[in-house]
Scaffold this motif. Structure first.
Motif, PDB file in Angstrom:
ATOM      1  N   LEU A 103      -0.492 -34.618   4.386  1.00  0.00           N
ATOM      2  CA  LEU A 103       0.181 -34.096   3.148  1.00  0.00           C
ATOM      3  C   LEU A 103      -0.117 -35.074   2.018  1.00  0.00           C
ATOM      4  O   LEU A 103      -0.477 -34.876   0.882  1.00  0.00           O
ATOM      5  CB  LEU A 103       1.434 -33.492   3.358  1.00  0.00           C
ATOM      6  CG  LEU A 103       2.058 -32.863   1.923  1.00  0.00           C
ATOM      7  CD1 LEU A 103       1.200 -31.747   1.298  1.00  0.00           C
ATOM      8  CD2 LEU A 103       3.632 -32.576   2.145  1.00  0.00           C
ATOM      9  N   ILE A 107      -2.159 -34.982  -1.464  1.00  0.00           N
ATOM     10  CA  ILE A 107      -1.760 -35.175  -2.694  1.00  0.00           C
ATOM     11  C   ILE A 107      -2.234 -36.424  -3.418  1.00  0.00           C
ATOM     12  O   ILE A 107      -2.657 -36.201  -4.554  1.00  0.00           O
ATOM     13  CB  ILE A 107      -0.146 -35.095  -2.590  1.00  0.00           C
ATOM     14  CG1 ILE A 107       0.282 -33.857  -1.962  1.00  0.00           C
ATOM     15  CG2 ILE A 107       0.333 -35.630  -4.148  1.00  0.00           C
ATOM     16  CD1 ILE A 107       1.829 -33.832  -1.867  1.00  0.00           C
ATOM     17  N   CYS A 110      -5.843 -35.407  -4.484  1.00  0.00           N
ATOM     18  CA  CYS A 110      -6.055 -34.484  -5.693  1.00  0.00           C
ATOM     19  C   CYS A 110      -6.546 -34.938  -7.055  1.00  0.00           C
ATOM     20  O   CYS A 110      -5.739 -35.573  -7.462  1.00  0.00           O
ATOM     21  CB  CYS A 110      -5.008 -33.472  -5.507  1.00  0.00           C
ATOM     22  SG  CYS A 110      -5.045 -31.964  -6.453  1.00  0.00           S
ATOM     23  N   ARG A 116      -1.621 -30.574  -7.998  1.00  0.00           N
ATOM     24  CA  ARG A 116      -0.936 -31.502  -7.487  1.00  0.00           C
ATOM     25  C   ARG A 116       0.696 -31.476  -7.533  1.00  0.00           C
ATOM     26  O   ARG A 116       1.537 -31.564  -6.540  1.00  0.00           O
ATOM     27  CB  ARG A 116      -1.219 -33.118  -7.922  1.00  0.00           C
ATOM     28  CG  ARG A 116      -0.376 -34.352  -7.205  1.00  0.00           C
ATOM     29  CD  ARG A 116      -0.763 -35.540  -7.705  1.00  0.00           C
ATOM     30  NE  ARG A 116      -1.903 -35.753  -7.553  1.00  0.00           N
ATOM     31  CZ  ARG A 116      -2.567 -36.957  -8.444  1.00  0.00           C
ATOM     32  NH1 ARG A 116      -1.882 -37.697  -9.054  1.00  0.00           N
ATOM     33  NH2 ARG A 116      -3.746 -37.088  -8.198  1.00  0.00           N
ATOM     34  N   VAL A 119       1.971 -28.234  -5.509  1.00  0.00           N
ATOM     35  CA  VAL A 119       2.017 -28.647  -4.098  1.00  0.00           C
ATOM     36  C   VAL A 119       3.130 -29.343  -3.741  1.00  0.00           C
ATOM     37  O   VAL A 119       3.785 -29.218  -2.729  1.00  0.00           O
ATOM     38  CB  VAL A 119       0.562 -29.250  -3.503  1.00  0.00           C
ATOM     39  CG1 VAL A 119       0.690 -29.706  -2.096  1.00  0.00           C
ATOM     40  CG2 VAL A 119      -0.426 -28.224  -3.785  1.00  0.00           C
ATOM     41  N   ALA A 123       6.167 -28.119  -1.617  1.00  0.00           N
ATOM     42  CA  ALA A 123       6.342 -29.037   0.034  1.00  0.00           C
ATOM     43  C   ALA A 123       7.792 -29.880  -0.178  1.00  0.00           C
ATOM     44  O   ALA A 123       8.271 -29.764   0.993  1.00  0.00           O
ATOM     45  CB  ALA A 123       5.173 -30.120  -0.035  1.00  0.00           C
TER      46      ALA A 123
END
Length: 310
Positions: A103, A107, A110, A116, A119, A123
């Motif tokens: 993850l 990120i 990205c 970004r 997400v 998260a």
């Protein structure tokens, strides 16, 4: 000569404290917390070696040595508790850590700031939800009667499953729900490590024609490897903490054989049955195991030339 040198160092220390007094004032609050709630309670650790009676106090209670430790290690449930605790702790480590790293890299790689941020927010959000709320969410998903997943199973002609009382499914629910809840928060430290990588390394890799996977494999992962090692070492210190709040909310009598861990057993024996000495002994037992794991693994990492805690 020695006295004058010592006086000079003392006066220099006083001047440094006065110059940075605001920093020391800020440091006062965490120091007070650790003294009151971490170091002062160490005195009460001797309860583990006494037949503690609240009316007699700590010092007035009878000294019984290692009796509580023997009671725990000779318990009928000891090996089952140890197996379940290690299963959940190691399982969470093996699932949550790689997912957090993936993850963080996703990120970091990205190129669209808006995506970004979305997400990252989605998260991080589960971390701030209590396990009471998470249990409600899991119940809405997994309930045998009207759970969303069982509705999908029935839609395709299958029979509904009671996941939370199934001994085969329960461990996976615990491990995967923990990964879902904590993955985003755990990724923060890896994102910080990624921010410290020299951008010129990626620029040189692009000039050489390296694709995205090659940049991750030969630049990103080796650069954050020291951080990964340190995180693993710290997690080993709490290997016997399998997550009391989560297990306590999710477990039930049908899955007790695979759900009962050391902390839930201590809760029942120590708090519900008022065996405070036994509960303290188990806490010390966990602390010693964690300490030896950290020292041993840190020594091995240092011997093979890796990054270590000390």
């Amino acid at each position: 000569m020695a006295n004058s040198l010592e006086k000079k160092r003392s006066s220099q220390l006083v001047r440094d404290i006065r110059r940075h007094k605001s920093v020391y004032l800020l440091l006062l609050f965490p120091l007070t917390y650790y003294i009151l709630f971490r170091y002062v309670p160490i005195f009460n650790g001797q309860i583990a070696f006494r037949d503690f009676m609240a009316l007699d106090g700590i010092l007035g209670s009878k000294w019984i040595g290692l009796k509580h430790f023997k009671t725990f290690t000779h318990s009928y449930y000891f090996w089952e508790l140890l197996r379940n605790t290690l299963m959940y702790s190691v399982g969470k480590l093996l699932f949550s850590l790689p997912l957090a790293i993936i993850l963080a890299i996703t990120i970091y790689e990205c190129n669209k700031p808006f995506l970004r941020k979305i997400v990252q927010t989605l998260a991080y959000l589960p971390h701030f939800l209590s396990w009471v709320i998470m249990y409600g969410i899991l119940l809405a998903l997994l309930a045998p009667g009207d759970g969303i997943i069982n509705d999908v199973i029935k839609l395709f002609g299958g029979k509904p499953l009671d996941f939370l009382t199934n001994t085969d499914a329960f461990p996976w629910i615990v491990i995967l729900s923990d990964a879902w809840k904590e993955m985003g928060w755990s990724a923060i430290i890896f994102i910080a490590a990624l921010m410290g990588i020299d951008p010129s390394l990626f620029e040189a890799a692009l000039v050489e024609g390296a694709n995205s996977w090659q940049r991750v494999r030969y630049i990103t992962l080796p650069s954050i490897l020291p951080v990964i090692v340190i995180v693993v070492l710290l997690r080993l210190g709490t290997i016997l903490d399998a997550g009391f709040n989560q297990i306590f909310m999710l477990y039930s009598t049908p899955v007790l054989s695979v759900a009962d861990i050391i902390d839930t057993w201590v809760y029942r024996q120590g708090l519900l049955e008022f065996q405070f000495g036994l509960a303290t002994a188990v806490g010390l037992f966990k602390g010693f195991i964690g300490m030896f794991l950290i020292l041993g693994s840190n020594r091995l990492v240092r011997r093979f030339g890796g990054s270590s805690l000390f």
